[in-house]
Scaffold this active site. Structure first.
Site, PDB file in Angstrom:
ATOM      1  N   HIS A  14      30.504   8.089  -0.683  1.00 26.87           N
ATOM      2  CA  HIS A  14      31.569   7.286  -1.267  1.00 26.87           C
ATOM      3  C   HIS A  14      30.756   5.946  -1.556  1.00 26.87           C
ATOM      4  O   HIS A  14      30.075   5.182  -0.816  1.00 26.87           O
ATOM      5  CB  HIS A  14      32.352   6.680   0.169  1.00 26.87           C
ATOM      6  CG  HIS A  14      33.572   5.652  -0.140  1.00 26.87           C
ATOM      7  ND1 HIS A  14      34.742   5.893   0.035  1.00 26.87           N
ATOM      8  CD2 HIS A  14      33.307   4.401  -0.981  1.00 26.87           C
ATOM      9  CE1 HIS A  14      35.397   4.797  -0.298  1.00 26.87           C
ATOM     10  NE2 HIS A  14      34.562   4.004  -1.187  1.00 26.87           N
ATOM     11  N   HIS A  16      30.389   2.815  -4.842  1.00 30.41           N
ATOM     12  CA  HIS A  16      30.945   2.062  -6.045  1.00 30.41           C
ATOM     13  C   HIS A  16      29.755   1.837  -6.959  1.00 30.41           C
ATOM     14  O   HIS A  16      28.791   1.138  -6.571  1.00 30.41           O
ATOM     15  CB  HIS A  16      31.546   0.863  -5.554  1.00 30.41           C
ATOM     16  CG  HIS A  16      32.724   1.179  -4.928  1.00 30.41           C
ATOM     17  ND1 HIS A  16      34.142   1.250  -5.548  1.00 30.41           N
ATOM     18  CD2 HIS A  16      32.932   1.111  -3.392  1.00 30.41           C
ATOM     19  CE1 HIS A  16      34.955   1.567  -4.407  1.00 30.41           C
ATOM     20  NE2 HIS A  16      34.327   1.501  -3.293  1.00 30.41           N
ATOM     21  N   LYS A 100      40.797  10.284  -5.822  1.00 29.70           N
ATOM     22  CA  LYS A 100      40.899   9.245  -4.685  1.00 29.70           C
ATOM     23  C   LYS A 100      42.313   8.718  -4.603  1.00 29.70           C
ATOM     24  O   LYS A 100      42.839   8.276  -5.815  1.00 29.70           O
ATOM     25  CB  LYS A 100      39.827   8.211  -5.085  1.00 29.70           C
ATOM     26  CG  LYS A 100      39.872   7.017  -4.408  1.00 29.70           C
ATOM     27  CD  LYS A 100      39.305   7.311  -2.868  1.00 29.70           C
ATOM     28  CE  LYS A 100      39.588   6.060  -2.031  1.00 29.70           C
ATOM     29  NZ  LYS A 100      38.439   5.049  -2.064  1.00 29.70           N
ATOM     30  N   HIS A 137      41.990   6.070   0.582  1.00 27.02           N
ATOM     31  CA  HIS A 137      41.833   4.611   1.128  1.00 27.02           C
ATOM     32  C   HIS A 137      43.116   4.388   2.122  1.00 27.02           C
ATOM     33  O   HIS A 137      44.191   4.289   1.645  1.00 27.02           O
ATOM     34  CB  HIS A 137      42.077   3.689   0.037  1.00 27.02           C
ATOM     35  CG  HIS A 137      41.569   2.414   0.395  1.00 27.02           C
ATOM     36  ND1 HIS A 137      40.495   1.513   0.302  1.00 27.02           N
ATOM     37  CD2 HIS A 137      42.428   1.578   1.429  1.00 27.02           C
ATOM     38  CE1 HIS A 137      40.490   0.357   1.040  1.00 27.02           C
ATOM     39  NE2 HIS A 137      41.751   0.428   1.627  1.00 27.02           N
ATOM     40  N   HIS A 175      35.975   5.594   4.856  1.00 29.61           N
ATOM     41  CA  HIS A 175      35.390   4.419   5.565  1.00 29.61           C
ATOM     42  C   HIS A 175      36.435   4.200   6.786  1.00 29.61           C
ATOM     43  O   HIS A 175      37.000   3.173   6.737  1.00 29.61           O
ATOM     44  CB  HIS A 175      35.465   3.227   4.618  1.00 29.61           C
ATOM     45  CG  HIS A 175      36.529   3.130   3.660  1.00 29.61           C
ATOM     46  ND1 HIS A 175      37.657   3.210   3.988  1.00 29.61           N
ATOM     47  CD2 HIS A 175      36.321   2.856   2.239  1.00 29.61           C
ATOM     48  CE1 HIS A 175      38.565   2.789   2.765  1.00 29.61           C
ATOM     49  NE2 HIS A 175      37.655   2.716   1.795  1.00 29.61           N
ATOM     50  N   ASP A 248      30.178   3.218   0.963  1.00 27.67           N
ATOM     51  CA  ASP A 248      31.332   2.394   0.476  1.00 27.67           C
ATOM     52  C   ASP A 248      30.294   1.158   0.142  1.00 27.67           C
ATOM     53  O   ASP A 248      31.033  -0.139  -0.122  1.00 27.67           O
ATOM     54  CB  ASP A 248      32.310   1.786   1.532  1.00 27.67           C
ATOM     55  CG  ASP A 248      33.418   1.325   0.764  1.00 27.67           C
ATOM     56  OD1 ASP A 248      33.409   1.366  -0.466  1.00 27.67           O
ATOM     57  OD2 ASP A 248      34.228   0.598   1.442  1.00 27.67           O
TER      58      ASP A 248
HETATM   59  C1  NCD Z   1      35.540  -1.862  -2.573  1.00 31.86           C
HETATM   60  C2  NCD Z   1      35.280  -2.100  -4.019  1.00 31.86           C
HETATM   61  O1  NCD Z   1      34.748  -3.446  -4.225  1.00 31.86           O
HETATM   62  O2  NCD Z   1      35.481  -1.671  -4.951  1.00 31.86           O
HETATM   63  N1  NCD Z   1      35.852  -2.797  -1.750  1.00 31.86           N
HETATM   64  C3  NCD Z   1      35.440  -2.692  -0.461  1.00 31.86           C
HETATM   65  O3  NCD Z   1      35.540  -3.691   0.236  1.00 31.86           O
HETATM   66  N2  NCD Z   1      35.160  -1.645   0.222  1.00 31.86           N
HETATM   67  C4  NCD Z   1      36.835  -0.840  -2.814  1.00 31.86           C
HETATM   68  C5  NCD Z   1      37.181  -0.280  -1.470  1.00 31.86           C
HETATM   69  O4  NCD Z   1      36.560   0.825  -1.264  1.00 31.86           O
HETATM   70  O5  NCD Z   1      38.024  -0.539  -0.849  1.00 31.86           O
HETATM   71 ZN    ZN Z   2      34.971   1.892  -1.424  1.00 31.60          ZN
END
Ligand code: NCD
Ligand code: ZN
Length: 347
Positions: A14, A16, A100, A137, A175, A248
């Site tokens: 996971h 970003h 997702k 999520h 998460h 995450d």
């Molecule tokens: C994530 C993001 O910034 O894209 N933020 C987070 O707090 N984890 C989005 C997510 O996974 O909820």
């Molecule tokens: Zn995330």
């Protein structure tokens, strides 16, 4: 005492990576330590079609340093307009690994998410049939529900009814932050698994709110009380293959974090493996780190474990928190676990 630990090259299930300058700034950190990562699709606009995913994958590959052995595994962002046929073809052709589900409004860039799960049932049925996992999520967005209860309520109102309706659908609860989530996944059999982040193994809600507000610890789902953190640590270090790493890691510039309405997300990739080694050492479970970071997720997603290894070394002196990352648009702060970390990745 163990002072060197060699593990299989790990995966981050996971992650970003964003796009543009941020993508260029953060991708090398992941490519340094990880063999694969499941890339979240919450760009603006989101990654919704197979061709969006293929194009995003090419941008990620262009941001990888030469010679890196890193493979991005792509996801699609489920919307009420998702084309099931496009999704199934993208999965069959190996362009995407999972889909997702963001409840609309639950988190960063989730405005295009799902408002009414009934409207995506035909797509979910096609995914169940084709064996494409759904990453969720798991928070309700109902403003009447307290933010600390949103995960537990999601299980009752959305996730459990969905899984009863569609038992063949393979689900990853992303998460997980509560003992409710841990218990639900433990009891859920082979069709459900969960990712756990690095930061939720370290912080509880006091770290965000007690003695001053600390935006760098704000993420979604928000960290809960200490009893929940302890349940997450127990699950991560238990050896149960239902639980695996999904950092995450969610980079936001400091200017977006340190604001009157700051963004949710913590940048944890650079020190994730060192931090996890410390958690597993504290629990007397260093022999289970390899499973958590490199084996359980691969087994759930049906891919072989990575070739290659990563070696962690135990250091007498605590390791400094990695420096902020400078991007052309501003600085990015790396997660400070607030406790001494006596581990570092070698090399
Ligand atoms: C994530 C993001 O910034 O894209 N933020 C987070 O707090 N984890 C989005 C997510 O996974 O909820
Ligand atoms: Zn995330």
């Amino acid at each position: 005492m163990t002072d060197r630990l060699t593990i299989t090259r790990p995966d981050d299930w996971h992650l970003h990576l964003r796009d543009g300058a941020m993508l260029a700034a953060v991708t090398p950190d992941t490519a340094l330590h990880f063999g694969r990562a499941l890339i979240m699709p919450n760009l603006v606009p989101p990654v919704v079609t197979g061709s969006d995913a293929a194009a995003y994958r090419a941008r990620i590959m262009a941001a990888c340093p030469d010679g890196a052995s890193f493979t991005p595994m792509m996801t699609l962002y489920l919307t009420e307009g998702t084309d099931a046929a496009d999704l199934v073809v993208a999965a069959r052709d190996g362009i995407i690994t999972a889909v997702k589900l963001y409840p609309a409004g639950a988190t960063t860039n989730s405005a295009s998410g799902v408002r009414d799960i009934d409207r995506v049932m035909p797509v979910l049925e096609a995914m169940a049939e084709a064996g494409v996992p759904l990453c969720v999520h798991g928070e309700v967005t109902d403003s009447k529900i307290d933010i600390f209860d949103r995960e537990a309520v999601f299980i009752d109102r959305v996730l459990d009814p969905l899984r009863r309706r569609l038992p063949a659908l393979r689900v990853v609860m992303e998460h997980v932050t509560t003992s409710d989530g841990i218990d639900y996944v433990r009891a859920g059999g082979e069709s459900i698994a969960a990712t756990l982040t690095t930061h939720h193994l370290f912080i509880n809600r006091n770290h965000i709110l007690a003695g001053g507000i600390r935006p760098h610890y704000y993420c979604l789902p928000v960290a809960k009380r200490e009893t929940h953190r302890l349940a997450l640590v127990a699950a991560a270090t238990s050896g149960d293959p239902s639980f695996f790493l999904g950092t995450d890691s969610a980079p936001h510039l400091d200017s977006a974090k340190l604001a009157p309405c700051g963004c949710a997300g913590i940048y944890t990739v650079p020190n994730t493996l060192a931090c996890l080694a410390q958690v597993f050492e504290n629990e007397g479970a260093l022999d289970r780190l390899d499973g958590f970071v490199a084996r359980h997720g691969a087994a759930f997603y049906g891919v072989p474990v990575n070739d290659g290894t990563v070696t962690l070394v135990r250091t007498a002196a605590p390791q400094p928190v990695p420096d902020d990352r400078a991007t052309p648009e501003g600085d990015l702060t790396v997660f400070d676990p607030l406790v001494p970390i006596h581990w570092a990745v070698e090399g």
